[in-house]
Design an enzyme around this catalytic site. Structure first.
Site, short mmCIF file in Angstrom:
data_model
loop_
_atom_site.label_atom_id
_atom_site.label_comp_id
_atom_site.label_asym_id
_atom_site.label_seq_id
_atom_site.Cartn_x
_atom_site.Cartn_y
_atom_site.Cartn_z
N CYS A 25 0.95 -1.22 -0.11
CA CYS A 25 -0.03 -0.12 -0.07
C CYS A 25 0.84 1.21 0.10
O CYS A 25 0.20 2.36 -0.03
CB CYS A 25 -0.99 0.00 1.17
SG CYS A 25 -2.07 -1.78 1.31
N GLU B 231 -2.89 5.13 13.46
CA GLU B 231 -2.43 6.48 12.93
C GLU B 231 -2.76 7.58 13.80
O GLU B 231 -1.75 8.68 13.91
CB GLU B 231 -2.91 6.33 11.54
CG GLU B 231 -2.63 7.67 10.76
CD GLU B 231 -2.82 7.54 9.30
OE1 GLU B 231 -3.70 6.86 8.89
OE2 GLU B 231 -2.41 8.46 8.48
N HIS C 158 -9.49 2.15 -1.49
CA HIS C 158 -7.89 2.03 -1.27
C HIS C 158 -7.37 1.61 -2.49
O HIS C 158 -7.54 0.30 -3.03
CB HIS C 158 -7.82 1.01 -0.03
CG HIS C 158 -6.28 0.82 0.24
ND1 HIS C 158 -5.30 1.40 -0.33
CD2 HIS C 158 -5.91 0.56 1.53
CE1 HIS C 158 -4.05 1.23 0.48
NE2 HIS C 158 -4.49 0.74 1.32
N PHE D 197 1.13 -3.27 4.59
CA PHE D 197 1.34 -4.44 4.72
C PHE D 197 2.77 -4.77 4.45
O PHE D 197 3.02 -4.46 3.27
CB PHE D 197 0.27 -5.39 3.95
CG PHE D 197 -1.37 -5.56 4.30
CD1 PHE D 197 -1.49 -4.71 5.66
CD2 PHE D 197 -2.28 -6.14 3.53
CE1 PHE D 197 -2.87 -4.69 6.04
CE2 PHE D 197 -3.56 -6.27 4.16
CZ PHE D 197 -3.85 -5.39 5.45
N LYS E 61 -9.91 8.23 1.21
CA LYS E 61 -10.15 6.78 0.98
C LYS E 61 -11.67 6.36 1.11
O LYS E 61 -12.02 5.69 0.38
CB LYS E 61 -9.44 5.79 1.70
CG LYS E 61 -8.12 5.65 1.54
CD LYS E 61 -7.28 4.46 1.86
CE LYS E 61 -5.93 4.24 1.56
NZ LYS E 61 -4.90 5.41 2.26
N HIS F 229 -3.46 8.21 5.72
CA HIS F 229 -3.57 6.77 5.36
C HIS F 229 -5.06 6.22 5.45
O HIS F 229 -5.56 5.72 4.56
CB HIS F 229 -2.53 5.50 5.94
CG HIS F 229 -2.53 4.39 5.14
ND1 HIS F 229 -2.49 4.37 4.05
CD2 HIS F 229 -2.53 3.20 5.78
CE1 HIS F 229 -2.36 3.04 3.72
NE2 HIS F 229 -2.52 2.22 4.80
#
Lengths: 409, 100
Positions: free
Chosen positions: A161, A311, A337, A397, A332, A300
């Site tokens: 990502c 976050e 995403h 990830f 997002k 994010h």
């Protein structure tokens, strides 16, 4: 060290094509998340994604189209837009000084999916002749170089990502160090094939469908968030050595001024406060600016249970009291995403936020998670003239955390 | 339909070429079909002619080369279709021209 300007933006997204259209839709609070109407939709637990109505045949002749996975189609169209937007004329340029850096998480996943379907599903013993060339992860970057005759570095980054944030950051470093004058940098992702959707479904990290409104299924920072929603598309920026850009009178969106990279090295999917915070600190250090100069953060903000409180805590750790004053949004919720394209698309959103003086909202945030107690600009866009410095977070990830900072040129 | 006609049909379906330009002597490069294009073409040829193109790296320069190669593959792989006169359904080898 040289300075780096952003002189062009190209976007193919679930909210439309072109930076301007994309940003207008974001500010208008439109959602690109929808129910998928595909042959395999019934076999999906959650047939929800942020898809785009992009049709390759509108852009490419048949012989070329047959060689292009959807991920490369997106990348080529976004690149052409970025080049046009930057009024970059490559014919007379030193082609060796212009390179490409593209991020993608899954590369030509559609092609592999179709191939496996033929082998295992249809029982065929043959795959299409271009399967390798379409599926290889560097196909998109290679096509961009071939189409525009760019002999500079041609690089593909795959860090899930954060892939395109890394691509942009590494391209920035190349120009800073004088190894290239211009880099076409960004990312592309086309994850809405049956196999890829099922693989994400298996990880149990996708949002459940909102019972009232499928378009509202992704709810970053919200108490009732349930996961991420996959999206498809591409974003490519023209990064250009600042003096060169000034000399040719190029459009000046921003100066890209900071890049932080820090790896969690602890768990494949569980983010850490320390890792995200350190990536932000390193970005601030590389820009040589204090935390309180940051005016906006594009988070994010995946809408997963794990990311959003972590976050939030990481932002507080880095920014202290200023964390409560910075407007933050996760776009997002609107565009989904985009995995390997997310960092580039969200940096584009951040830069346009600064240019236009309007902060796009975090959609569907009616009731925040108590652990998420910052200003996420819920529901509606906010006018905010005079923004000078913006940050875009991309956490992945695998643990590669990447943070980019841009400021008014 | 002759082999050339079948090949013309495939080519005009997949490439922006005019049927008149697809002659035996036409160079594949000039029809904008490069070595990768030929790889791709083999796939369509397998479908159209029911043959299997082996991995023998044969050099193909003209449309005629392709036509001859297809005929050769058909003769070896599909003898009963390609040469009904030579090999009958009964499995006996006949002299050409003697099968009804």
């Amino acid at each position: 060290m040289k300075k780096v300007a952003v002189t062009g933006i190209g976007v193919v997204s679930p909210l439309g094509r072109g930076g301007q259209v994309f940003f207008d839709q974001l500010v208008a609070g439109k959602s690109g998340v929808r129910r998928l109407d595909l042959a395999f939709s019934e076999r999906l637990a959650v047939p929800i994604a942020a898809s785009t109505d992009f049709r390759g045949e509108n852009y490419f002749e048949a012989p070329k189209l047959r060689m292009l996975d959807r991920v490369s189609q997106f990348a080529l169209v976004a690149t052409q837009q970025a080049i046009d937007d930057a009024r970059l004329s490559i014919v007379r340029e030193d082609k060796q000084r212009i390179g490409v850096a593209i991020g993608t998480g899954m590369g030509g996943a559609h092609t592999m999916d179709e191939g496996y379907s033929m082998l295992y599903g249809a029982g065929s013993d043959r795959l299409k002749p271009f399967t390798v060339l379409m599926a290889m992860v560097n196909a998109a970057a290679s096509w961009i170089a071939n189409e525009h005759a760019l002999a500079g570095p041609n690089l593909t980054y795959s860090t899930a990502c954060s892939s395109s944030a890394v691509a942009i950051g590494e391209a920035w470093l190349k120009i800073r160090r004088g190894e290239a004058d211009v880099m076409l940098a960004g990312g592309s992702e086309a994850p809405l094939s049956f196999g890829t959707l099922k693989a994400w479904e298996a990880l149990r990290t996708l949002a459940i469908e909102d019972p009232h409104d499928p378009a509202a299924s992704c709810k970053p920072f919200s108490a009732n968030r349930s996961g991420l929603v996959l999206g498809e598309g591409a974003a490519v920026l023209v990064l250009e050595e600042l003096e060169r850009a000034l000399e040719r009178g190029a459009p000046m969106y921003a100066e890209l001024c900071g890049y932080g990279l820090y790896t969690d090295c602890a768990h494949l999917t569980r983010p850490t406060i320390a890792g995200q915070a350190q990536a932000m600190r390193l970005a601030l250090d590389s820009a040589d600016i204090a935390p309180d100069t940051v005016d906006y953060i594009n988070a994010h903000g995946t809408g997963t249970l794990a990311n959003d409180p972590v976050e939030t805590a990481a932002i507080k750790e880095v920014f202290g009291r200023h964390a409560f004053e910075i407007p933050i949004s996760s776009t997002k919720a609107a565009h989904g995403h985009l995995l390997g394209a997310a960092g580039a698309l969200e940096l584009a959103a951040s830069i346009l936020t600064m240019r236009k003086g309007v902060i796009p909202p975090t959609l569907h945030l009616h009731k925040p998670d108590p652990e998420c107690d910052l200003d996420y600009v819920p529901l509606n866009a906010r006018k905010y003239p005079g923004l000078r410095t913006v940050m875009s977070n991309s956490f992945a990830f695998g643990g590669t955390n990447a943070v980019l900072i841009a400021r008014s040129p | 339909m002759t082999t050339l006609e079948s090949l013309q049909k495939i080519l005009i379906a997949h490439y922006p070429v005019q049927i008149e330009s697809i002659t035996r002597d036409a160079e594949l490069q000039q029809l904008d079909i490069d070595s990768l294009g030929i790889m791709e073409l083999f796939f369509a040829i397998e479908d159209e002619f029911g043959v299997s193109v082996p991995n023998d790296k044969r050099d193909m320069r003209t449309v005629g080369d392709l036509v001859d190669y297809i005929d050769e593959l058909r003769a070896v792989q599909l003898p009963q279709q390609n040469m009904p006169a030579a090999i009958g359904q009964q499995g006996t080898v006949n002299t050409p021209g003697t099968t009804p």
